[in-house]
Design a protein around this motif. Structure first.
Motif, PDB file in Angstrom:
ATOM      1  N   UNK A  56      -3.373  25.678  -2.883  1.00  7.55           N
ATOM      2  CA  UNK A  56      -4.674  25.045  -2.697  1.00  7.55           C
ATOM      3  C   UNK A  56      -4.681  23.928  -1.668  1.00  7.55           C
ATOM      4  N   UNK A  57      -3.533  23.664  -1.027  1.00  4.19           N
ATOM      5  CA  UNK A  57      -3.471  22.614  -0.014  1.00  4.19           C
ATOM      6  C   UNK A  57      -3.994  23.127   1.324  1.00  4.19           C
ATOM      7  N   UNK A  58      -4.693  22.282   2.050  1.00  2.81           N
ATOM      8  CA  UNK A  58      -5.253  22.627   3.347  1.00  2.81           C
ATOM      9  C   UNK A  58      -4.783  21.621   4.406  1.00  2.81           C
ATOM     10  N   UNK A  59      -4.897  22.017   5.691  1.00  2.00           N
ATOM     11  CA  UNK A  59      -4.510  21.155   6.804  1.00  2.00           C
ATOM     12  C   UNK A  59      -5.683  20.964   7.750  1.00  2.00           C
ATOM     13  N   UNK A  60      -5.723  19.799   8.396  1.00  2.57           N
ATOM     14  CA  UNK A  60      -6.732  19.542   9.425  1.00  2.57           C
ATOM     15  C   UNK A  60      -6.047  19.012  10.670  1.00  2.57           C
ATOM     16  N   UNK A  61      -6.552  19.418  11.831  1.00  2.00           N
ATOM     17  CA  UNK A  61      -6.017  18.920  13.094  1.00  2.00           C
ATOM     18  C   UNK A  61      -6.746  17.664  13.563  1.00  2.00           C
ATOM     19  N   UNK A  62      -7.831  17.313  12.895  1.00  2.00           N
ATOM     20  CA  UNK A  62      -8.680  16.228  13.397  1.00  2.00           C
ATOM     21  C   UNK A  62      -8.243  14.837  12.942  1.00  2.00           C
ATOM     22  N   UNK A  63      -7.364  14.756  11.918  1.00  2.00           N
ATOM     23  CA  UNK A  63      -6.895  13.450  11.456  1.00  2.00           C
ATOM     24  C   UNK A  63      -5.435  13.555  11.027  1.00  2.00           C
ATOM     25  N   UNK A  64      -4.749  12.426  11.098  1.00  2.00           N
ATOM     26  CA  UNK A  64      -3.349  12.378  10.666  1.00  2.00           C
ATOM     27  C   UNK A  64      -3.260  12.320   9.138  1.00  2.00           C
ATOM     28  N   UNK A  65      -2.133  12.705   8.633  1.00  2.16           N
ATOM     29  CA  UNK A  65      -1.875  12.555   7.200  1.00  2.16           C
ATOM     30  C   UNK A  65      -1.983  11.088   6.819  1.00  2.16           C
ATOM     31  N   UNK A  66      -2.611  10.810   5.698  1.00  2.00           N
ATOM     32  CA  UNK A  66      -2.821   9.433   5.258  1.00  2.00           C
ATOM     33  C   UNK A  66      -1.482   8.760   4.947  1.00  2.00           C
ATOM     34  N   UNK A  67      -1.360   7.498   5.365  1.00  2.00           N
ATOM     35  CA  UNK A  67      -0.138   6.722   5.164  1.00  2.00           C
ATOM     36  C   UNK A  67      -0.454   5.448   4.395  1.00  2.00           C
ATOM     37  N   UNK A  68       0.512   4.992   3.596  1.00  2.00           N
ATOM     38  CA  UNK A  68       0.374   3.725   2.880  1.00  2.00           C
ATOM     39  C   UNK A  68       1.702   2.986   2.946  1.00  2.00           C
ATOM     40  N   UNK A  69       1.647   1.726   3.322  1.00  2.00           N
ATOM     41  CA  UNK A  69       2.857   0.896   3.348  1.00  2.00           C
ATOM     42  C   UNK A  69       2.870   0.050   2.078  1.00  2.00           C
ATOM     43  N   UNK A  70       3.954   0.179   1.331  1.00  2.00           N
ATOM     44  CA  UNK A  70       4.049  -0.438   0.012  1.00  2.00           C
ATOM     45  C   UNK A  70       5.098  -1.537   0.030  1.00  2.00           C
ATOM     46  N   UNK A  71       4.660  -2.765  -0.193  1.00  2.00           N
ATOM     47  CA  UNK A  71       5.579  -3.886  -0.330  1.00  2.00           C
ATOM     48  C   UNK A  71       5.740  -4.212  -1.805  1.00  2.00           C
ATOM     49  N   UNK A  72       6.933  -4.620  -2.200  1.00  2.00           N
ATOM     50  CA  UNK A  72       7.221  -4.931  -3.596  1.00  2.00           C
ATOM     51  C   UNK A  72       7.568  -6.402  -3.758  1.00  2.00           C
ATOM     52  N   UNK A  73       7.033  -7.019  -4.829  1.00  2.00           N
ATOM     53  CA  UNK A  73       7.428  -8.389  -5.117  1.00  2.00           C
ATOM     54  C   UNK A  73       8.686  -8.395  -5.990  1.00  2.00           C
ATOM     55  N   UNK A  74       9.094  -9.584  -6.439  1.00  2.00           N
ATOM     56  CA  UNK A  74      10.347  -9.686  -7.194  1.00  2.00           C
ATOM     57  C   UNK A  74      10.303  -8.973  -8.535  1.00  2.00           C
ATOM     58  N   UNK A  75       9.116  -8.658  -9.037  1.00  2.00           N
ATOM     59  CA  UNK A  75       8.981  -7.933 -10.303  1.00  2.00           C
ATOM     60  C   UNK A  75       8.787  -6.434 -10.097  1.00  2.00           C
ATOM     61  N   UNK A  76       8.844  -5.985  -8.852  1.00  2.00           N
ATOM     62  CA  UNK A  76       8.643  -4.571  -8.559  1.00  2.00           C
ATOM     63  C   UNK A  76       7.187  -4.179  -8.453  1.00  2.00           C
ATOM     64  N   UNK A  77       6.261  -5.156  -8.497  1.00  2.00           N
ATOM     65  CA  UNK A  77       4.840  -4.852  -8.378  1.00  2.00           C
ATOM     66  C   UNK A  77       4.482  -4.564  -6.926  1.00  2.00           C
ATOM     67  N   UNK A  78       3.474  -3.701  -6.724  1.00  2.00           N
ATOM     68  CA  UNK A  78       3.167  -3.167  -5.411  1.00  2.00           C
ATOM     69  C   UNK A  78       2.020  -3.885  -4.712  1.00  2.00           C
ATOM     70  N   UNK A  79       2.093  -3.882  -3.381  1.00  2.00           N
ATOM     71  CA  UNK A  79       0.993  -4.348  -2.538  1.00  2.00           C
ATOM     72  C   UNK A  79       0.848  -3.320  -1.418  1.00  2.00           C
ATOM     73  N   UNK A  80      -0.391  -2.792  -1.218  1.00  2.00           N
ATOM     74  CA  UNK A  80      -0.613  -1.650  -0.333  1.00  2.00           C
ATOM     75  C   UNK A  80      -1.314  -2.045   0.955  1.00  2.00           C
ATOM     76  N   UNK A  81      -0.904  -1.400   2.045  1.00  2.00           N
ATOM     77  CA  UNK A  81      -1.635  -1.430   3.308  1.00  2.00           C
ATOM     78  C   UNK A  81      -1.808   0.018   3.746  1.00  2.00           C
ATOM     79  N   UNK A  82      -3.069   0.459   3.920  1.00  2.00           N
ATOM     80  CA  UNK A  82      -3.354   1.865   4.180  1.00  2.00           C
ATOM     81  C   UNK A  82      -3.659   2.127   5.648  1.00  2.00           C
ATOM     82  N   UNK A  83      -3.191   3.294   6.134  1.00  2.00           N
ATOM     83  CA  UNK A  83      -3.612   3.839   7.425  1.00  2.00           C
ATOM     84  C   UNK A  83      -4.524   5.014   7.098  1.00  2.00           C
ATOM     85  N   UNK A  84      -5.807   4.734   6.896  1.00  2.00           N
ATOM     86  CA  UNK A  84      -6.761   5.745   6.428  1.00  2.00           C
ATOM     87  C   UNK A  84      -8.169   5.320   6.839  1.00  2.00           C
ATOM     88  N   UNK A  85      -8.557   5.691   8.065  1.00  2.00           N
ATOM     89  CA  UNK A  85      -9.877   5.255   8.528  1.00  2.00           C
ATOM     90  C   UNK A  85     -10.508   6.279   9.488  1.00  2.00           C
TER      91      UNK A  85
END
Length: 330
Positions: free
Chosen positions: A80-109
């Motif tokens: 059921x997965x599809x591909x598109x040539x018009x946009x890149x695959x969505x990316x997320x940069x995940x930073x972790x604090x000292x407790x392992x909790x996440x902070x996200x920065x997305x490449x999705x626009x």
């Protein structure tokens, strides 16, 4: 049509770039980990031995190939997965604090995941599934919002139970009010709702307790509501044949490395357990609490490793953790 798929998930699949240390000069190093909440859930089910499938969109780039390969390696049906040539695959940069909790920065626009349309949805997969699982990030943009609403409608008419995880990433919405309004629209269409304490506060206000929030969601129509409490386990409220029940199921303490995928692995673990029965929601309170104990253990193993899909346990690992210590209920 025979229900040959335990869990079908629809929504975002992306690459999480997870911080994994620093290089020369103290610059952060990132590790590529395929993820996305619905994709994580489908993989969790398959890793435990269930049959799962995924509907989503990637770009025609190497990242999209890596996502498809990662899901296939978990034995997820990716037809059921599809591909598109018009946009890149969505990316997320995940930073972790000292407790392992996440902070996200997305490449999705936008990113490729948000371009899934109604015509991309394989309705035969929906008809073949017992539980249809969605999140809320596909509701942020068109055409993926309409695609998800269309798929939910088909799932309900096909006799699927609908599972919903209203996960929230502020940077992907036009504002909090828009997010809350749209996220709440899916509650009456759902049978199972899983959300975190933070997401409960988003929907109903910071003063809303788990018990009050779960009760309000049950009144919208779902039969089972789960509020995950991090290291404290999960609060549940359900309408069962024996009546309305609620309580808290604790989890076994572990050393947390990365919380990415914790909630998705919990959901996958729960849906896997529910689909061990002919009627997933036809259970006693004792059986439900056993299912939640198992799901907690799935998440507990997941957070001891970095990444989401790469950290998902198989059933043997979960059972070893469960044998190592008791979980409390109240």
């Amino acid at each position: 049509m025979d229900k040959t798929i335990d869990v079908l998930a629809l929504g975002e699949s992306l690459i999480d770039f997870t911080c994994c240390g620093t290089g020369e000069g103290g610059r952060k190093l990132y590790e590529e980990n395929p993820g996305g909440a619905p994709a994580n859930c489908a993989c969790a089910v398959a890793r435990l031995g269930g049959k799962s499938a995924f509907i989503g969109m990637t770009g025609t780039d190497s990242f999209g190939d890596d996502i498809r390969a990662a899901l296939s390696a978990c034995s997820v049906d990716v037809s059921g997965m599809r591909k598109t040539e018009s946009q890149h695959t969505t990316l997320a940069f995940v930073s972790l604090d000292e407790k392992g909790e996440r902070h996200f920065s997305f490449c999705r626009n936008p990113g490729a995941d948000s371009l899934l349309s109604e015509s991309d949805v394989d309705v035969s997969l929906i008809a073949s599934s017992r539980i249809f699982h969605v999140g809320s990030l596909s509701l942020t943009d068109e055409p993926c919002r309409s695609a998800q609403l269309f798929a939910i409608s088909r799932a309900r008419s096909s006799g699927c139970l609908v599972s919903y995880d209203p996960n929230y990433r502020a940077s992907l919405w036009r504002g909090k009010e828009d997010a809350v309004s749209v996220m709440k629209q899916i509650l009456p269409l759902s049978d199972i709702v899983k959300l975190s304490e933070e997401e409960l506060a988003l929907l109903y206000g910071s003063g809303c307790s788990s018990a009050e929030g779960a009760t309000r969601i049950l009144a919208e129509g779902p039969a089972l509501v789960l509020v995950t409490l991090g290291s404290r386990g999960v609060y549940y409220a359900a309408r069962l044949a024996e009546g309305n029940v609620s309580g808290t199921v604790a989890c076994i303490p572990v050393r947390v490395v990365d919380t990415t995928g914790a909630g998705d692995s919990f959901t996958g673990g729960l849906l896997y357990r529910l689909t061990r029965r002919p009627d997933p929601l036809a259970c006693t309170r004792q059986e439900l609490e056993a299912d939640l104990t198992f799901a907690n253990a799935v998440a507990s193993v997941c957070v001891t490793r970095r990444g989401a899909i790469p950290a998902l346990p198989d059933r043997a690992e979960v059972e070893r953790l469960l044998r190592s210590g008791a979980c409390a209920h109240d």
